[in-house]
Write a protein that holds these residues in place. Structure first.
Motif, PDB file in Angstrom:
ATOM      1  N   ALA A 169       0.829  -1.209   0.000  1.00 36.44           N
ATOM      2  CA  ALA A 169       0.000   0.000   0.000  1.00 36.44           C
ATOM      3  C   ALA A 169       0.863   1.258   0.000  1.00 36.44           C
ATOM      4  N   GLU A 170       2.153   1.115   0.341  1.00 37.82           N
ATOM      5  CA  GLU A 170       3.035   2.281   0.493  1.00 37.82           C
ATOM      6  C   GLU A 170       4.140   2.333  -0.550  1.00 37.82           C
ATOM      7  N   GLN A 171       4.504   1.185  -1.108  1.00 37.22           N
ATOM      8  CA  GLN A 171       5.647   1.175  -2.031  1.00 37.22           C
ATOM      9  C   GLN A 171       5.385   0.220  -3.191  1.00 37.22           C
ATOM     10  N   GLN A 172       6.134   0.463  -4.308  1.00 40.55           N
ATOM     11  CA  GLN A 172       5.854  -0.317  -5.515  1.00 40.55           C
ATOM     12  C   GLN A 172       6.607  -1.645  -5.547  1.00 40.55           C
ATOM     13  N   ARG A 173       7.735  -1.723  -4.815  1.00 38.03           N
ATOM     14  CA  ARG A 173       8.536  -2.950  -4.825  1.00 38.03           C
ATOM     15  C   ARG A 173       8.801  -3.385  -3.388  1.00 38.03           C
ATOM     16  N   VAL A 174       8.885  -4.693  -3.189  1.00 34.01           N
ATOM     17  CA  VAL A 174       9.284  -5.213  -1.875  1.00 34.01           C
ATOM     18  C   VAL A 174      10.404  -6.227  -2.080  1.00 34.01           C
ATOM     19  N   ARG A 175      11.321  -6.284  -1.105  1.00 30.86           N
ATOM     20  CA  ARG A 175      12.420  -7.256  -1.163  1.00 30.86           C
ATOM     21  C   ARG A 175      12.062  -8.405  -0.240  1.00 30.86           C
ATOM     22  N   PHE A 226       5.561 -16.992  -1.590  1.00 36.22           N
ATOM     23  CA  PHE A 226       4.424 -16.713  -0.692  1.00 36.22           C
ATOM     24  C   PHE A 226       3.941 -15.277  -0.961  1.00 36.22           C
ATOM     25  N   ALA A 227       4.882 -14.331  -1.025  1.00 34.96           N
ATOM     26  CA  ALA A 227       4.521 -12.927  -1.281  1.00 34.96           C
ATOM     27  C   ALA A 227       3.845 -12.786  -2.640  1.00 34.96           C
ATOM     28  N   GLU A 228       4.385 -13.487  -3.635  1.00 35.43           N
ATOM     29  CA  GLU A 228       3.804 -13.370  -4.982  1.00 35.43           C
ATOM     30  C   GLU A 228       2.377 -13.904  -5.011  1.00 35.43           C
ATOM     31  N   GLU A 229       2.144 -14.966  -4.259  1.00 38.00           N
ATOM     32  CA  GLU A 229       0.774 -15.517  -4.199  1.00 38.00           C
ATOM     33  C   GLU A 229      -0.171 -14.516  -3.514  1.00 38.00           C
ATOM     34  N   VAL A 230       0.329 -13.857  -2.474  1.00 37.10           N
ATOM     35  CA  VAL A 230      -0.492 -12.836  -1.794  1.00 37.10           C
ATOM     36  C   VAL A 230      -0.875 -11.733  -2.796  1.00 37.10           C
ATOM     37  N   PHE A 231       0.110 -11.276  -3.561  1.00 34.76           N
ATOM     38  CA  PHE A 231      -0.177 -10.172  -4.495  1.00 34.76           C
ATOM     39  C   PHE A 231      -1.037 -10.633  -5.675  1.00 34.76           C
ATOM     40  N   ASP A 245      11.150  -8.363  -5.322  1.00 34.65           N
ATOM     41  CA  ASP A 245      12.561  -8.564  -5.645  1.00 34.65           C
ATOM     42  C   ASP A 245      13.131  -9.635  -4.724  1.00 34.65           C
ATOM     43  N   PRO A 246      13.558 -10.786  -5.282  1.00 31.91           N
ATOM     44  CA  PRO A 246      14.096 -11.843  -4.423  1.00 31.91           C
ATOM     45  C   PRO A 246      15.448 -11.462  -3.845  1.00 31.91           C
ATOM     46  N   ILE A 247      15.644 -11.759  -2.572  1.00 31.46           N
ATOM     47  CA  ILE A 247      16.954 -11.526  -1.953  1.00 31.46           C
ATOM     48  C   ILE A 247      17.362 -12.796  -1.192  1.00 31.46           C
ATOM     49  N   ALA A 248      18.647 -12.850  -0.819  1.00 34.78           N
ATOM     50  CA  ALA A 248      19.152 -13.989  -0.052  1.00 34.78           C
ATOM     51  C   ALA A 248      19.049 -13.674   1.437  1.00 34.78           C
TER      52      ALA A 248
END
Ligand SMILES: NC(=O)c1ccc[n+]([C@@H]2O[C@H](COP(=O)([O-])OP(=O)(O)OC[C@H]3O[C@@H](n4cnc5c(N)ncnc54)[C@H](OP(=O)(O)O)[C@@H]3O)[C@@H](O)[C@H]2O)c1
Length: 294
Positions: A169-175, A226-231, A245-248
């Motif tokens: 709701a606040e930003q366009q990308r999440v890591r 999991f995040a992608e399924e939520v979105f 954005d996937p991170i390690a």
């Protein structure tokens, strides 16, 4: 059947309270810390005498995994000593206890999903306190079910699904971390298992089978998926969406190390009680629907 549920504000307790009215012959009494402090023997006795339950469910816990690293005394006081006090008090009255535990009792280094008999080797203060809590409950009350679960989410309380939607709701990308695998568990699905176990085990003639069981939604995933399924679900409903954005794990350091593998094998629950939780994606669908549409 009368249930005494410790830990009333928690995700699992809230889901139990929501689900119980639909179950015939169930009275669920969820009590907050003021009425039932599991670290206080007298408070436990008062609650047991007042409610006179047929089954006790312990969903109270110290669950702040990172904070526990510097708050060891409090984590053990609640997760081990409080769990023991509650299990002992139930045992004195011959009442079974269903005690919630966690994937954090393992070290996450196994490749395959964990089974109940796998070697435990917690990496964190939280994991050690929960493991010692399991052992204390098993020793204190022969009529016990220890249910290990993982990655809980629900419309109530703080959890990953709510965090993702709030961030979107606040930003366009999440890591989001993409190298840890686990079994997301939707609290409303988990509590159908807990309520059915309670129903079967509350019968005076119930002989168990008591012991440790894994209970998580079917299927496994990474936090990124999991995040992608939520979105994906949120997009369908016109809710908040962000690119992931996937991170390690090494790029998202936390005071308490996370498990690279949190997958729980739930075959024992299925074989013993013929119970199986639905796919985790079904939980996401329901949760996002409730959060986005209200
Ligand atoms: N969340 C997860 O992802 C997850 C994963 C695996 C296993 N589990 C396990 O599942 C169980 C339930 O988790 P949850 O996420 O529902 O927990 P939660 O949301 O953190 O709730 C824990 C509850 O315990 C209560 N509590 C704290 N100290 C207490 C005391 N002395 N006496 C009585 N109650 C006390 C808290 O009350 P206050 O609000 O008053 O502090 C809170 O309502 C726990 O055993 C946890 O380890 C959770």
């Amino acid at each position: 059947m009368r249930l005494l549920i410790a830990g009333w504000q928690g995700q699992v307790a809230r889901a139990l309270v929501e689900a119980a009215p639909a179950c015939p012959d169930v009275t669920a009494c969820a009590v907050g810390r003021a009425a039932l402090d599991i670290c206080e023997a007298r408070s436990i006795e008062r609650a047991l005498s007042g409610i006179n339950p047929t089954v006790v469910i312990n969903s109270a816990a110290y669950t702040a995994v990172d904070k526990a690293e510097t708050d060891e005394e409090r984590a053990f006081a609640l997760n081990r000593d409080g769990a023991r006090l509650l299990a002992e008090a139930a045992a004195r009255r011959g009442i079974p206890i269903i005690h919630l535990s966690t994937d954090y009792v393992f070290d996450g280094r196994k490749y395959d999903p964990y089974v109940e008999d796998d070697v435990t080797a917690p990496l964190t203060v939280f994991g050690r306190s929960k493991l010692e809590g399991e052992e204390a409950v098993r020793a204190a009350n022969p009529k016990h079910i220890v249910l290990r679960t993982s990655w809980i989410f629900s419309p109530g309380g703080r959890n990953f699904v709510k965090t993702m939607l709030a961030q979107a709701a606040e930003q366009q990308r999440v890591r989001v971390v993409d190298d840890q695998r686990g079994s997301p568990t939707y609290a409303p699905h988990l509590v159908t298992v807990i309520l059915e176990l309670a129903r079967r085990l509350s019968k005076p003639e119930a002989k168990g089978p008591w012991g440790v069981y894994h209970a998580a939604n079917s299927g496994t995933t990474t936090w990124r998926q999991f995040a992608e399924e939520v979105f994906r679900r949120s997009r369908e409903l016109g809710g908040p969406v962000a690119a992931v954005d996937p991170i390690a794990s090494k790029d998202y350091p936390t005071p308490a190390p996370r498990l690279m593998n949190s997958q729980l094998d739930c075959t024992k629950l299925e074989r013993t009680f013929r119970m199986r939780l639905p796919a985790w994606e079904d939980g996401v669908a329901d949760c996002v629907q409730r959060l986005v549409k209200g």
